[in-house]
Design a protein around this motif. Sequence first.
Motif, PDB file in Angstrom:
ATOM      1  N   PRO A 156     -60.109  -9.498  48.274  1.00  0.00           N
ATOM      2  CA  PRO A 156     -60.421  -8.209  47.630  1.00  0.00           C
ATOM      3  C   PRO A 156     -59.325  -7.732  46.676  1.00  0.00           C
ATOM      4  O   PRO A 156     -59.611  -7.295  45.557  1.00  0.00           O
ATOM      5  CB  PRO A 156     -60.606  -7.259  48.809  1.00  0.00           C
ATOM      6  CG  PRO A 156     -61.074  -8.149  49.928  1.00  0.00           C
ATOM      7  CD  PRO A 156     -60.327  -9.442  49.746  1.00  0.00           C
ATOM      8  N   LEU A 157     -58.063  -7.818  47.110  1.00  0.00           N
ATOM      9  CA  LEU A 157     -56.964  -7.388  46.247  1.00  0.00           C
ATOM     10  C   LEU A 157     -56.797  -8.332  45.063  1.00  0.00           C
ATOM     11  O   LEU A 157     -56.586  -7.908  43.922  1.00  0.00           O
ATOM     12  CB  LEU A 157     -55.659  -7.314  47.051  1.00  0.00           C
ATOM     13  CG  LEU A 157     -54.426  -6.856  46.263  1.00  0.00           C
ATOM     14  CD1 LEU A 157     -54.655  -5.453  45.685  1.00  0.00           C
ATOM     15  CD2 LEU A 157     -53.196  -6.857  47.177  1.00  0.00           C
ATOM     16  N   GLY A 158     -56.915  -9.635  45.337  1.00  0.00           N
ATOM     17  CA  GLY A 158     -56.785 -10.618  44.264  1.00  0.00           C
ATOM     18  C   GLY A 158     -57.875 -10.488  43.225  1.00  0.00           C
ATOM     19  O   GLY A 158     -57.638 -10.681  42.024  1.00  0.00           O
ATOM     20  N   ALA A 159     -59.097 -10.149  43.665  1.00  0.00           N
ATOM     21  CA  ALA A 159     -60.216  -9.976  42.729  1.00  0.00           C
ATOM     22  C   ALA A 159     -59.940  -8.814  41.778  1.00  0.00           C
ATOM     23  O   ALA A 159     -60.221  -8.896  40.571  1.00  0.00           O
ATOM     24  CB  ALA A 159     -61.506  -9.752  43.493  1.00  0.00           C
ATOM     25  N   LYS A 160     -59.378  -7.732  42.311  1.00  0.00           N
ATOM     26  CA  LYS A 160     -59.056  -6.585  41.455  1.00  0.00           C
ATOM     27  C   LYS A 160     -57.919  -6.923  40.494  1.00  0.00           C
ATOM     28  O   LYS A 160     -57.959  -6.544  39.316  1.00  0.00           O
ATOM     29  CB  LYS A 160     -58.672  -5.384  42.322  1.00  0.00           C
ATOM     30  CG  LYS A 160     -59.831  -4.811  43.117  1.00  0.00           C
ATOM     31  CD  LYS A 160     -59.403  -3.628  43.965  1.00  0.00           C
ATOM     32  CE  LYS A 160     -60.583  -3.069  44.761  1.00  0.00           C
ATOM     33  NZ  LYS A 160     -60.188  -1.925  45.612  1.00  0.00           N
ATOM     34  N   GLN A 161     -56.919  -7.648  41.001  1.00  0.00           N
ATOM     35  CA  GLN A 161     -55.814  -8.039  40.125  1.00  0.00           C
ATOM     36  C   GLN A 161     -56.294  -8.963  39.019  1.00  0.00           C
ATOM     37  O   GLN A 161     -55.891  -8.846  37.859  1.00  0.00           O
ATOM     38  CB  GLN A 161     -54.713  -8.719  40.940  1.00  0.00           C
ATOM     39  CG  GLN A 161     -53.481  -9.067  40.106  1.00  0.00           C
ATOM     40  CD  GLN A 161     -52.458  -9.833  40.892  1.00  0.00           C
ATOM     41  OE1 GLN A 161     -52.684 -10.955  41.310  1.00  0.00           O
ATOM     42  NE2 GLN A 161     -51.296  -9.215  41.095  1.00  0.00           N
ATOM     43  N   ARG A 162     -57.194  -9.902  39.360  1.00  0.00           N
ATOM     44  CA  ARG A 162     -57.739 -10.810  38.356  1.00  0.00           C
ATOM     45  C   ARG A 162     -58.493 -10.034  37.282  1.00  0.00           C
ATOM     46  O   ARG A 162     -58.366 -10.317  36.089  1.00  0.00           O
ATOM     47  CB  ARG A 162     -58.679 -11.824  39.019  1.00  0.00           C
ATOM     48  CG  ARG A 162     -59.409 -12.723  38.027  1.00  0.00           C
ATOM     49  CD  ARG A 162     -60.433 -13.619  38.736  1.00  0.00           C
ATOM     50  NE  ARG A 162     -61.182 -14.400  37.761  1.00  0.00           N
ATOM     51  CZ  ARG A 162     -62.274 -13.948  37.127  1.00  0.00           C
ATOM     52  NH1 ARG A 162     -62.713 -12.730  37.380  1.00  0.00           N
ATOM     53  NH2 ARG A 162     -62.894 -14.708  36.249  1.00  0.00           N
ATOM     54  N   TRP A 164     -58.104  -6.936  36.244  1.00  0.00           N
ATOM     55  CA  TRP A 164     -57.204  -6.219  35.353  1.00  0.00           C
ATOM     56  C   TRP A 164     -56.392  -7.178  34.489  1.00  0.00           C
ATOM     57  O   TRP A 164     -56.109  -6.883  33.318  1.00  0.00           O
ATOM     58  CB  TRP A 164     -56.277  -5.308  36.155  1.00  0.00           C
ATOM     59  CG  TRP A 164     -56.926  -3.999  36.453  1.00  0.00           C
ATOM     60  CD1 TRP A 164     -57.396  -3.550  37.652  1.00  0.00           C
ATOM     61  CD2 TRP A 164     -57.217  -2.966  35.509  1.00  0.00           C
ATOM     62  NE1 TRP A 164     -57.960  -2.318  37.512  1.00  0.00           N
ATOM     63  CE2 TRP A 164     -57.862  -1.921  36.215  1.00  0.00           C
ATOM     64  CE3 TRP A 164     -57.009  -2.822  34.128  1.00  0.00           C
ATOM     65  CZ2 TRP A 164     -58.285  -0.748  35.589  1.00  0.00           C
ATOM     66  CZ3 TRP A 164     -57.434  -1.653  33.515  1.00  0.00           C
ATOM     67  CH2 TRP A 164     -58.058  -0.642  34.232  1.00  0.00           C
ATOM     68  N   SER A 165     -56.032  -8.329  35.033  1.00  0.00           N
ATOM     69  CA  SER A 165     -55.310  -9.324  34.233  1.00  0.00           C
ATOM     70  C   SER A 165     -56.182  -9.817  33.086  1.00  0.00           C
ATOM     71  O   SER A 165     -55.713 -10.000  31.952  1.00  0.00           O
ATOM     72  CB  SER A 165     -54.890 -10.504  35.111  1.00  0.00           C
ATOM     73  OG  SER A 165     -53.975 -10.099  36.103  1.00  0.00           O
ATOM     74  N   ARG A 166     -57.465 -10.024  33.362  1.00  0.00           N
ATOM     75  CA  ARG A 166     -58.388 -10.441  32.309  1.00  0.00           C
ATOM     76  C   ARG A 166     -58.567  -9.330  31.276  1.00  0.00           C
ATOM     77  O   ARG A 166     -58.659  -9.595  30.073  1.00  0.00           O
ATOM     78  CB  ARG A 166     -59.744 -10.837  32.908  1.00  0.00           C
ATOM     79  CG  ARG A 166     -59.712 -12.181  33.597  1.00  0.00           C
ATOM     80  CD  ARG A 166     -61.065 -12.535  34.196  1.00  0.00           C
ATOM     81  NE  ARG A 166     -62.119 -12.692  33.204  1.00  0.00           N
ATOM     82  CZ  ARG A 166     -62.310 -13.794  32.480  1.00  0.00           C
ATOM     83  NH1 ARG A 166     -61.505 -14.833  32.635  1.00  0.00           N
ATOM     84  NH2 ARG A 166     -63.303 -13.861  31.614  1.00  0.00           N
ATOM     85  N   ALA A 167     -58.613  -8.099  31.729  1.00  0.00           N
ATOM     86  CA  ALA A 167     -58.746  -6.978  30.788  1.00  0.00           C
ATOM     87  C   ALA A 167     -57.555  -6.939  29.830  1.00  0.00           C
ATOM     88  O   ALA A 167     -57.726  -6.720  28.617  1.00  0.00           O
ATOM     89  CB  ALA A 167     -58.863  -5.667  31.559  1.00  0.00           C
ATOM     90  N   LEU A 168     -56.364  -7.152  30.350  1.00  0.00           N
ATOM     91  CA  LEU A 168     -55.167  -7.155  29.501  1.00  0.00           C
ATOM     92  C   LEU A 168     -55.217  -8.273  28.464  1.00  0.00           C
ATOM     93  O   LEU A 168     -54.709  -8.121  27.348  1.00  0.00           O
ATOM     94  CB  LEU A 168     -53.916  -7.315  30.366  1.00  0.00           C
ATOM     95  CG  LEU A 168     -53.546  -6.115  31.246  1.00  0.00           C
ATOM     96  CD1 LEU A 168     -52.451  -6.494  32.229  1.00  0.00           C
ATOM     97  CD2 LEU A 168     -53.096  -4.947  30.384  1.00  0.00           C
ATOM     98  N   LEU A 169     -55.832  -9.388  28.840  1.00  0.00           N
ATOM     99  CA  LEU A 169     -55.889 -10.548  27.964  1.00  0.00           C
ATOM    100  C   LEU A 169     -57.041 -10.484  26.968  1.00  0.00           C
ATOM    101  O   LEU A 169     -56.911 -10.931  25.824  1.00  0.00           O
ATOM    102  CB  LEU A 169     -56.009 -11.816  28.822  1.00  0.00           C
ATOM    103  CG  LEU A 169     -55.832 -13.163  28.135  1.00  0.00           C
ATOM    104  CD1 LEU A 169     -54.449 -13.292  27.509  1.00  0.00           C
ATOM    105  CD2 LEU A 169     -56.054 -14.295  29.140  1.00  0.00           C
ATOM    106  N   LEU A 170     -58.157  -9.906  27.384  1.00  0.00           N
ATOM    107  CA  LEU A 170     -59.384  -9.989  26.587  1.00  0.00           C
ATOM    108  C   LEU A 170     -59.628  -8.792  25.670  1.00  0.00           C
ATOM    109  O   LEU A 170     -60.440  -8.895  24.747  1.00  0.00           O
ATOM    110  CB  LEU A 170     -60.592 -10.149  27.514  1.00  0.00           C
ATOM    111  CG  LEU A 170     -60.627 -11.420  28.373  1.00  0.00           C
ATOM    112  CD1 LEU A 170     -61.827 -11.393  29.307  1.00  0.00           C
ATOM    113  CD2 LEU A 170     -60.675 -12.658  27.496  1.00  0.00           C
ATOM    114  N   PHE A 171     -58.934  -7.679  25.921  1.00  0.00           N
ATOM    115  CA  PHE A 171     -59.201  -6.465  25.162  1.00  0.00           C
ATOM    116  C   PHE A 171     -57.965  -5.986  24.418  1.00  0.00           C
ATOM    117  O   PHE A 171     -56.847  -6.074  24.937  1.00  0.00           O
ATOM    118  CB  PHE A 171     -59.693  -5.350  26.085  1.00  0.00           C
ATOM    119  CG  PHE A 171     -61.028  -5.628  26.715  1.00  0.00           C
ATOM    120  CD1 PHE A 171     -62.207  -5.262  26.094  1.00  0.00           C
ATOM    121  CD2 PHE A 171     -61.112  -6.269  27.951  1.00  0.00           C
ATOM    122  CE1 PHE A 171     -63.443  -5.514  26.674  1.00  0.00           C
ATOM    123  CE2 PHE A 171     -62.334  -6.532  28.541  1.00  0.00           C
ATOM    124  CZ  PHE A 171     -63.511  -6.155  27.898  1.00  0.00           C
ATOM    125  N   ALA A 172     -58.183  -5.437  23.231  1.00  0.00           N
ATOM    126  CA  ALA A 172     -57.073  -4.844  22.482  1.00  0.00           C
ATOM    127  C   ALA A 172     -56.619  -3.547  23.142  1.00  0.00           C
ATOM    128  O   ALA A 172     -55.448  -3.172  23.059  1.00  0.00           O
ATOM    129  CB  ALA A 172     -57.496  -4.594  21.039  1.00  0.00           C
TER     130      ALA A 172
END
Length: 285
Positions: A156-162, A164-172
């Motif tokens: 559960p915690l790792g899914a949330k971290q993933r 947000w990590s993807r959001a940082l990478l995929l969005f301006a």
Amino acid sequence: MKTTVEERRINVGGLTIRYFTAGNDDDPPLVLLHGDGESALDWSWVLPILAATHRVYAPDLPGAGDSSKPDVVYSPEFYTQFVAGFLNAFGLRRAVLVGNSIGGLVALRFALSYSEAVTALVLVDSSGLGYLVSPFLSQLTLPWYGEAAIAWSKTPLGAKQRAWSRALLLFAHPTRVPAAWLAEQVRMAQMPGFLEATLSALRAELNLFGQYKVLLDSLPQLQMPTLVMWGTRDQILPKEQAEDAVKRLKQGQLALIPDCGHLPHVERPGLFAAVLIQFLDKIAY
């Protein structure tokens, strides 16, 4: 009148595929293909707009969303044959294909192999147009590294971290990411088979040094109108790949989406839809 988007399921090659659809049956078909680690939900911000003039189909690719997740190699070849089966399942002889990221690579491969079935092609921050790619993705191809990332991201915690990590990478602008997109990422990470399919697709496309399924030299073969659309702040694939690609197309157009990352249809849906509709309005169906 408000457009109704329906969630349905269909059997394609023995796999249960979830897809979203909207629009009139008599309108030209438009098929939307999402990227790796994503789902058809990505198109929900633009699908109702596009359905005003087209019959739109947005499937969860095999291995993603609520579609079947077989134990196979999720190669571009596998996805290309899936698209052929998906169109055939609806009896669609021709369609406009819109693909984002690996969905763009798949759409491009399909257009090269089945040109008569593609009315027009739209490549959105597409894979396959250059070797360079973010090292945050290419490092996942290392033995055991990707597997360790999967094990953590399923918690559960790792899914949330993933997510947000993807959001940082995929969005301006990660702080403006739709809550529904983040929730979908968290949900999918904990689904059996999803992360394994995502990693399989990544490794079939990349190695530690970048992309090796590059189709630039094949672009002059394309006869159909082709729009290359790119976020100017894409951290995954640089916009120079779009600029290089469009020079090789016989009927190519370039649209750069300002102040936008890898998913312009999610981050700037209004502008994305306006640019796409302007392109589609000139297509002879």
